[in-house]
Design an enzyme around this catalytic site. Structure first.
Site, PDB file in Angstrom:
ATOM      1  CE1 TYR A  99     -24.207 -14.435  -0.707  1.00 10.90           C
ATOM      2  CE2 TYR A  99     -22.114 -13.735  -1.205  1.00 10.90           C
ATOM      3  CZ  TYR A  99     -23.154 -13.734  -0.519  1.00 10.90           C
ATOM      4  OH  TYR A  99     -23.337 -12.929   0.588  1.00 10.90           O
ATOM      5  NE  ARG A 141     -25.356  -5.178   7.665  1.00  7.37           N
ATOM      6  CZ  ARG A 141     -26.403  -4.887   8.696  1.00  7.37           C
ATOM      7  NH1 ARG A 141     -27.612  -5.444   8.658  1.00  7.37           N
ATOM      8  NH2 ARG A 141     -26.081  -4.071   9.759  1.00  7.37           N
ATOM      9  CG  ASP A 174     -29.815  -8.499   0.949  1.00 11.47           C
ATOM     10  OD1 ASP A 174     -29.258  -7.914   1.993  1.00 11.47           O
ATOM     11  OD2 ASP A 174     -29.676  -8.467  -0.062  1.00 11.47           O
ATOM     12  NE  ARG A 179     -32.085 -10.052  -3.716  1.00  9.82           N
ATOM     13  CZ  ARG A 179     -32.670  -9.171  -3.278  1.00  9.82           C
ATOM     14  NH1 ARG A 179     -32.344  -8.965  -1.922  1.00  9.82           N
ATOM     15  NH2 ARG A 179     -33.938  -8.695  -3.475  1.00  9.82           N
TER      16      ARG A 179
END
Length: 250
Positions: A112, A50, A52, A197
């Site tokens: 990331y 996934r 976001d 995050r």
């Protein structure tokens, strides 16, 4: 049936993430539709994971099955696929893989990048977090280095995500300054929902002096999301890397 990995990138601003959702536009739904139109089959992709709402992907991988046998060498097909898709989704490559290869479960590493713009810049709007407050980047770097010493990241996991385990192996995490940009890179075998995050938001608190680098470690150890900082905005986050073992490919 033949199985393929499809390699793509997308700007997540207009989408509710990769994953198909009811009453919301997702990247997966558009890719499925484009593939189904061209191949005249009902194509259902399985993504590497996934992302976001609003999160971007410089590099993303999904797999799908098709009766077509030569897609990886069909440049016309790739061109047609990109013409169907909107400008903020781009397909780079389609590669044939072994029948049991899985874009989600066979991934061995994910990476990331989080981008913070320290100066107001119209060209980074929607693609970074504009944050011009004073930050102690040295303390933030010390906090980042602590991440490699732990495996349980419950403190940075979205509450009620339903994952079987909150354990992850982080291989690298660091902050770098590049002119007016502050860049955080992190690589691990897996990530929890909202994890990056939440980590970035908490390290911002370290940079502001609200939390010490030692306090950052204590937050991890206590395994309580309420003790960590507010999640950083989605628009600064990019999925940049996914790796697979050679056994997946033909």
């Amino acid at each position: 049936m033949n199985r393929y990995f499809i390699f793509l990138s997308y700007r997540g601003t207009n989408y509710h993430g990769w994953q198909i959702q009811e009453n919301a536009t997702s990247v997966q739904s558009l890719v499925n539709n484009a593939l189904s139109i061209l191949l005249k089959e009902n194509i259902q992709t399985i993504g590497a994971g996934r992302t976001d709402t609003g999160v971007h992907a410089k590099f993303y991988v999904a797999h799908f099955d098709s009766m077509a046998s030569n897609l990886e060498s069909d440049s016309k097909f790739l061109h047609s696929l990109n013409r169907i898709l909107p400008n903020d989704i781009a397909i780079q490559q389609i590669k044939k893989v072994r029948p049991n290869a899985n874009a989600r479960f066979d991934a061995t590493l994910r990476g990331y990048e989080y981008v913070i713009s320290r100066k107001k810049d119209p060209f980074w709007i929607g693609l970074s977090w504009f944050y011009d407050a004073q930050l102690n980047v040295e303390y933030m770097q010390l906090a980042a280095q602590q991440l490699m010493s732990y495996t349980d990241f419950t403190s940075f996991s979205k509450v009620g995500s339903g994952t079987k385990t909150n354990n992850c192996q982080i291989y690298n995490a660091e902050w770098k300054e590049n002119h007016n940009l502050l860049l955080f890179t992190i690589e691990a075998n897996r990530f929890l929902r909202n994890m990056v995050r939440a980590i970035v938001g908490t390290m911002i608190d370290v940079g502001r002096g609200k939390i010490t680098p030692e306090g950052f470690s204590q937050i991890i150890e206590k395994r309580d999301r309420k003790l960590a900082g507010t999640s950083a905005p989605a628009e600064g986050l990019y999925l940049t890397r996914i790796e697979y073992p050679d056994k997946c490919f033909i």
